[in-house]
Design an enzyme around this catalytic site. Structure first.
Site, PDB file in Angstrom:
ATOM      1  N   TYR A 151      26.416 -20.048   8.702  1.00  0.00           N
ATOM      2  CA  TYR A 151      27.159 -19.875  10.424  1.00  0.00           C
ATOM      3  C   TYR A 151      27.430 -18.520  10.510  1.00  0.00           C
ATOM      4  O   TYR A 151      28.088 -17.738   9.425  1.00  0.00           O
ATOM      5  CB  TYR A 151      28.413 -20.581  10.091  1.00  0.00           C
ATOM      6  CG  TYR A 151      29.016 -20.780  11.427  1.00  0.00           C
ATOM      7  CD1 TYR A 151      28.616 -21.262  12.561  1.00  0.00           C
ATOM      8  CD2 TYR A 151      30.345 -20.127  11.339  1.00  0.00           C
ATOM      9  CE1 TYR A 151      29.358 -21.290  13.694  1.00  0.00           C
ATOM     10  CE2 TYR A 151      30.961 -19.922  12.552  1.00  0.00           C
ATOM     11  CZ  TYR A 151      30.523 -20.894  13.917  1.00  0.00           C
ATOM     12  OH  TYR A 151      31.080 -20.729  15.103  1.00  0.00           O
ATOM     13  N   ASP A 244      26.707 -10.966   6.223  1.00  0.00           N
ATOM     14  CA  ASP A 244      27.935 -11.908   6.816  1.00  0.00           C
ATOM     15  C   ASP A 244      28.983 -11.962   5.991  1.00  0.00           C
ATOM     16  O   ASP A 244      28.768 -12.686   5.306  1.00  0.00           O
ATOM     17  CB  ASP A 244      27.488 -12.978   7.480  1.00  0.00           C
ATOM     18  CG  ASP A 244      28.637 -13.735   8.391  1.00  0.00           C
ATOM     19  OD1 ASP A 244      29.774 -13.197   8.089  1.00  0.00           O
ATOM     20  OD2 ASP A 244      28.455 -14.381   9.234  1.00  0.00           O
ATOM     21  N   LYS A 272      38.039 -12.497   9.986  1.00  0.00           N
ATOM     22  CA  LYS A 272      39.156 -13.352   9.406  1.00  0.00           C
ATOM     23  C   LYS A 272      40.013 -12.101   8.444  1.00  0.00           C
ATOM     24  O   LYS A 272      41.019 -11.928   9.160  1.00  0.00           O
ATOM     25  CB  LYS A 272      38.397 -14.225   8.194  1.00  0.00           C
ATOM     26  CG  LYS A 272      37.759 -15.313   9.182  1.00  0.00           C
ATOM     27  CD  LYS A 272      37.096 -16.325   8.158  1.00  0.00           C
ATOM     28  CE  LYS A 272      36.562 -17.392   9.412  1.00  0.00           C
ATOM     29  NZ  LYS A 272      35.225 -17.988   9.561  1.00  0.00           N
TER      30      LYS A 272
HETATM   31  C1  LIG Z   1      34.144 -17.711  10.840  1.00  0.00           C
HETATM   32  C2  LIG Z   1      32.754 -17.345  10.599  1.00  0.00           C
HETATM   33  C3  LIG Z   1      32.284 -16.491  11.632  1.00  0.00           C
HETATM   34  C4  LIG Z   1      32.613 -16.338  12.968  1.00  0.00           C
HETATM   35  O1  LIG Z   1      33.981 -15.722  13.175  1.00  0.00           O
HETATM   36  P1  LIG Z   1      34.824 -16.086  14.384  1.00  0.00           P
HETATM   37  O2  LIG Z   1      36.085 -15.292  14.391  1.00  0.00           O
HETATM   38  O3  LIG Z   1      35.130 -17.695  14.159  1.00  0.00           O
HETATM   39  O4  LIG Z   1      34.025 -16.245  15.641  1.00  0.00           O
HETATM   40  C5  LIG Z   1      31.068 -15.815  11.551  1.00  0.00           C
HETATM   41  N1  LIG Z   1      30.448 -15.683  10.086  1.00  0.00           N
HETATM   42  C6  LIG Z   1      31.118 -16.318   9.096  1.00  0.00           C
HETATM   43  C7  LIG Z   1      30.543 -16.550   7.748  1.00  0.00           C
HETATM   44  C8  LIG Z   1      32.309 -17.354   9.249  1.00  0.00           C
HETATM   45  O5  LIG Z   1      32.679 -17.998   8.229  1.00  0.00           O
END
Ligand SMILES: *Cc1c(COP(=O)(O)O)cnc(C)c1O
Length: 434
Positions: A151, A244, A272
């Protein structure tokens, strides 16, 4: 079946949910919060402190979600709280540069040697969207390679359904996402070096996106050799390697997954933890690449609240507490939880596969010995996981309400919290129908 839907202890939450459903789609502002996949009403939270949260009915829970990752220090960490208050007292937003942004960028660059320059955004989604734009501008290419079950936020071009075949062509994973938006996205299974080689041979990619430790299909680490193959493959292909680290950044190690796994990505996406519980995210990489971003360069990207003073202060106050000792402690606590979950399952005569790295744990309801990809995760018994969650919530333990998520241990959790959780897990597993 002894485990009820569990709404009986949360009448105030259910009442709020009915009210919310009239004005918020599904009653929430982000889908997983609705707890639909575990078959109960969402729980509305009133407050949090350390590793505990309290709901609007006065029930208290040991929180293993911690806002899905940002709260590595738990709720209302005194230094973070103080930093936010102080920043707010000086003004919540200016739309002009502030010193805190510079300090946070310096701190990130110091922790991640591959990141020389940083651009801040307000969400991980924005950061990944912007990193892709930059990768396409730099390479002059359009195609993206991603892994099924990974994701990267709700970016149109990355909302591609998990493809089971090799090098599956992108099929939009949501109505409203155009075929054109996903036509340039190639999805392959994680931990499949053959599919990777085939995709690299067949396409010229702008970017290869990956989670350093995938945690959005549950925790599914790379098998030996995969990441080295990924890095070498990206170089041969001429694609930028885009890590990511929205979850893993400053969670699995001081310098994130790239430190833990000895990677040197071209670009890194963060979120985060960098915002310490206030909305903030970022992307960064080598200066030569990042200087393409406006106003230094020609790739446009902007944000009214980017580098927001409150978020920057919370992020800095969070990172200031994350030294090597903190990661040792988090690793030890994570290990204790993982072992405890396995032992609880054994005592209940049930197989539970627990996969973990520092700061991330997933108990998979499967008979399999290992989960290596999205197909494996999707084959888990989600109904059992749902009943398991409902049982834990009844006993004051708040797990992620989806088999496809990680549990997030924090530095606020104690050995006693792990012990209480493991006891509850053992009880619930004994009651679960087989
Ligand atoms: C949470 C998440 C995102 C997206 O971040 P948001 O602040 O919710 O838009 C992207 N990549 C990873 C791996 C994530 O866990």
């Amino acid at each position: 079946m002894t485990i009820a839907t569990g709404n009986a202890r949360t009448p105030a939450s259910s009442a709020l949910y009915r009210r919310a459903e009239r004005v918020l789609p599904g009653g929430v502002n982000s889908p997983v919060r609705a707890m639909r996949s575990i078959g109960r009403d969402p729980i509305f939270i009133a407050s949090g402190s350390g590793a505990r949260i309290q709901d609007v009915d006065g029930n208290s829970y040991i929180d293993w979600v911690c806002s899905w990752g940002p709260l590595i220090l738990g709720h209302c960490n005194p230094q973070v709280l103080d930093a936010i208050m102080q920043a707010a007292a000086h003004g919540s937003s200016f739309g002009a540069p502030t010193e805190g942004e510079v300090a946070l960028a310096e701190e990130i660059a110091q922790r991640m040697p591959s990141v020389e320059m940083v651009r801040m955004t307000s969400s991980g989604t924005e950061a990944s969207m912007s990193a892709i734009r930059l990768a396409r501008a730099v390479t002059g290419r359009e195609k993206l390679l991603k892994f099924a079950g990974a994701y990267h936020g709700h970016v149109d071009g990355l909302l591609v359904q998990a493809g089971s075949g090799v090098a599956t062509q992108g099929i939009p994973g949501s109505p409203g996402v155009t075929a054109a938006a996903t036509a340039t996205t190639i999805t392959i299974p994680w931990n499949d070096p053959v599919a990777l080689e085939e995709a690299l041979a067949a396409h010229e990619f702008a970017a290869i996106l990956f989670e350093t430790v995938p945690a959005n299909m549950g925790v599914v680490p790379a098998k030996a050799g995969l990441l080295a193959g990924l890095a070498a493959g990206a170089r041969r292909n001429g694609a930028l390697l885009v890590a990511d680290e929205v979850i893993t950044g400053f969670r699995v190690a001081r310098g994130g997954g790239q430190e833990l796994l000895e990677l040197e990505p071209d670009l890194t996406i963060m979120g985060k933890i960098v915002g310490g519980g206030v909305p903030a995210a970022a992307y960064g990489g080598r200066a030569e690449l990042m200087r393409r971003i406006a106003p230094a360069g020609d790739v446009y990207q902007a944000g009214t609240l980017s580098g927001n003073p409150l978020a920057v202060a919370a992020g800095l106050a969070t990172l200031a507490q994350l030294d090597e000792a903190a990661y040792l402690r988090l690793g030890e606590l994570t290990q204790r939880l993982a072992v405890g979950l396995r032992e609880a399952a054994a005592s209940a005569g049930r197989h539970l596969l627990v996969q973990s790295v520092t700061g991330l744990v997933t108990p998979f309801f499967t008979e399999a010995e290992t989960i290596d990809d999205y197909g494996g995760a999707a084959a888990c018994d989600q109904e059992a996981y749902g009943a398991f969650c409902r049982g834990l919530l009844e006993r004051g333990v708040y797990p992620p309400a989806s088999q496809f998520e990680a549990w997030f241990p924090s530095l606020a959790h104690t050995e006693r919290d792990v012990e209480l959780t493991v006891e509850a897990v053992a009880e619930v597993l004994k009651e679960l129908p087989r």
